[in-house]
Design a protein around this motif. Structure first.
Motif, PDB file in Angstrom:
ATOM      1  N   GLU A  73       0.806  -1.211   0.000  1.00 14.97           N
ATOM      2  CA  GLU A  73       0.000   0.000   0.000  1.00 14.97           C
ATOM      3  C   GLU A  73       0.843   1.267   0.000  1.00 14.97           C
ATOM      4  OE1 GLU A  73      -2.792  -0.296   3.180  1.00 14.97           O
ATOM      5  OE2 GLU A  73      -3.813  -2.004   2.286  1.00 14.97           O
ATOM      6  N   HIS A  74       2.142   1.150   0.245  1.00 14.25           N
ATOM      7  CA  HIS A  74       3.014   2.317   0.259  1.00 14.25           C
ATOM      8  C   HIS A  74       3.943   2.348  -0.942  1.00 14.25           C
ATOM      9  CE1 HIS A  74       1.528   3.412   4.175  1.00 14.25           C
ATOM     10  NE2 HIS A  74       1.698   2.158   4.560  1.00 14.25           N
ATOM     11  N   THR A  75       3.594   1.606  -1.979  1.00 14.10           N
ATOM     12  CA  THR A  75       4.387   1.584  -3.200  1.00 14.10           C
ATOM     13  C   THR A  75       4.191   2.888  -3.958  1.00 14.10           C
ATOM     14  OG1 THR A  75       4.156  -0.812  -3.378  1.00 14.10           O
ATOM     15  CG2 THR A  75       4.722   0.369  -5.395  1.00 14.10           C
ATOM     16  N   GLY A  76       5.299   3.445  -4.461  1.00 18.58           N
ATOM     17  CA  GLY A  76       5.213   4.638  -5.289  1.00 18.58           C
ATOM     18  C   GLY A  76       5.082   4.246  -6.751  1.00 18.58           C
ATOM     19  N   PHE A  77       4.388   5.050  -7.526  1.00 17.78           N
ATOM     20  CA  PHE A  77       4.194   4.789  -8.946  1.00 17.78           C
ATOM     21  C   PHE A  77       4.730   5.960  -9.753  1.00 17.78           C
ATOM     22  CE2 PHE A  77       1.087   2.145  -6.870  1.00 17.78           C
ATOM     23  CZ  PHE A  77       1.135   0.971  -7.603  1.00 17.78           C
ATOM     24  N   LYS A  78       5.468   5.643 -10.800  1.00 14.74           N
ATOM     25  CA  LYS A  78       5.959   6.662 -11.728  1.00 14.74           C
ATOM     26  C   LYS A  78       4.999   6.706 -12.921  1.00 14.74           C
ATOM     27  CE  LYS A  78      10.233   7.044 -12.841  1.00 14.74           C
ATOM     28  NZ  LYS A  78      11.586   6.750 -13.338  1.00 14.74           N
ATOM     29  N   PHE A  79       4.572   7.908 -13.271  1.00  9.33           N
ATOM     30  CA  PHE A  79       3.658   8.043 -14.404  1.00  9.33           C
ATOM     31  C   PHE A  79       4.320   8.638 -15.638  1.00  9.33           C
ATOM     32  CE2 PHE A  79       0.831   7.569 -10.815  1.00  9.33           C
ATOM     33  CZ  PHE A  79      -0.028   6.614 -11.302  1.00  9.33           C
TER      34      PHE A  79
END
Length: 190
Positions: free
Chosen positions: A2-8
């Motif tokens: 739930e604390h994963t970062g996502f690059k867009f």
């Protein structure tokens, strides 16, 4: 998880907050690259040198903002060598200044304060700032944003129907007894 970062965006994470600001300003004020007189971005003095005129396309803030303004996105297509060779993008990138601002801090954190000023040819000026980009814990990505990114990337290797099956299974993760079904969908390309 739930604390994963996502690059867009297909570029250095240090540029992501600037891209978020730019895309939000364009959406709100409806201007194009042709309307822009200049852009000034302020980053911490610790991180700015890493993305200021960097020869590596994905780490060059001026180029990435220019191509984002022209193309409306930053994917692998925008970071390809032939795209960077476009002289119009070079001219626009030349109107983008990156300030190494010690008042924002000196830490070399990839994610940190970003300030932007966009000046249009008609005299209008827009300013905005962010401490963190979209997709991190401070500004979590929505399920729809993650699914949109997954679809875009998955279509390079999977049929659209298979990608939708994977999304449906991932939505059910809390109730699944194991990840075997998701793994099978992602790895069986028959």
């Amino acid at each position: 998880m739930e604390h994963t970062g996502f690059k867009f965006y297909t570029c250095c994470r240090a540029i992501h907050a600037a891209l978020d600001i730019l895309f939000d300003l364009v959406a709100e004020h409806r201007f194009t690259a042709a309307d822009v007189a200049d852009i000034r971005v302020r980053l911490t003095a610790g991180i700015a040198p890493l993305v200021d005129g960097n020869p590596l396309t994905t780490h060059n803030l001026q180029y990435i903002l220019a191509v984002a303004l022209v193309d409306g996105e930053v994917t692998q297509a925008q970071t390809a060598p032939d795209r960077r060779a476009d002289p119009a993008l070079g001219e626009l990138a030349g109107r983008i200044t990156l300030v190494h601002d010690p008042s924002l801090g000196t830490a070399r954190k990839i994610v940190g304060p970003t300030q932007m000023t966009v000046r249009l040819r008609d005299g209008r000026i827009f300013e905005d700032g962010r401490d963190d980009p979209r997709g991190g814990t401070a500004h979590p990505a929505t399920d729809q944003e993650i699914e949109r990114k997954f679809r875009r990337l998955a279509r390079q290797a999977l049929a659209a129907e298979r990608a939708e099956q994977i999304i449906a299974e991932v939505r059910r993760l809390p109730e699944l007894p194991s990840l075997r079904g998701v793994v099978a969908l992602a790895t069986d390309h028959s």
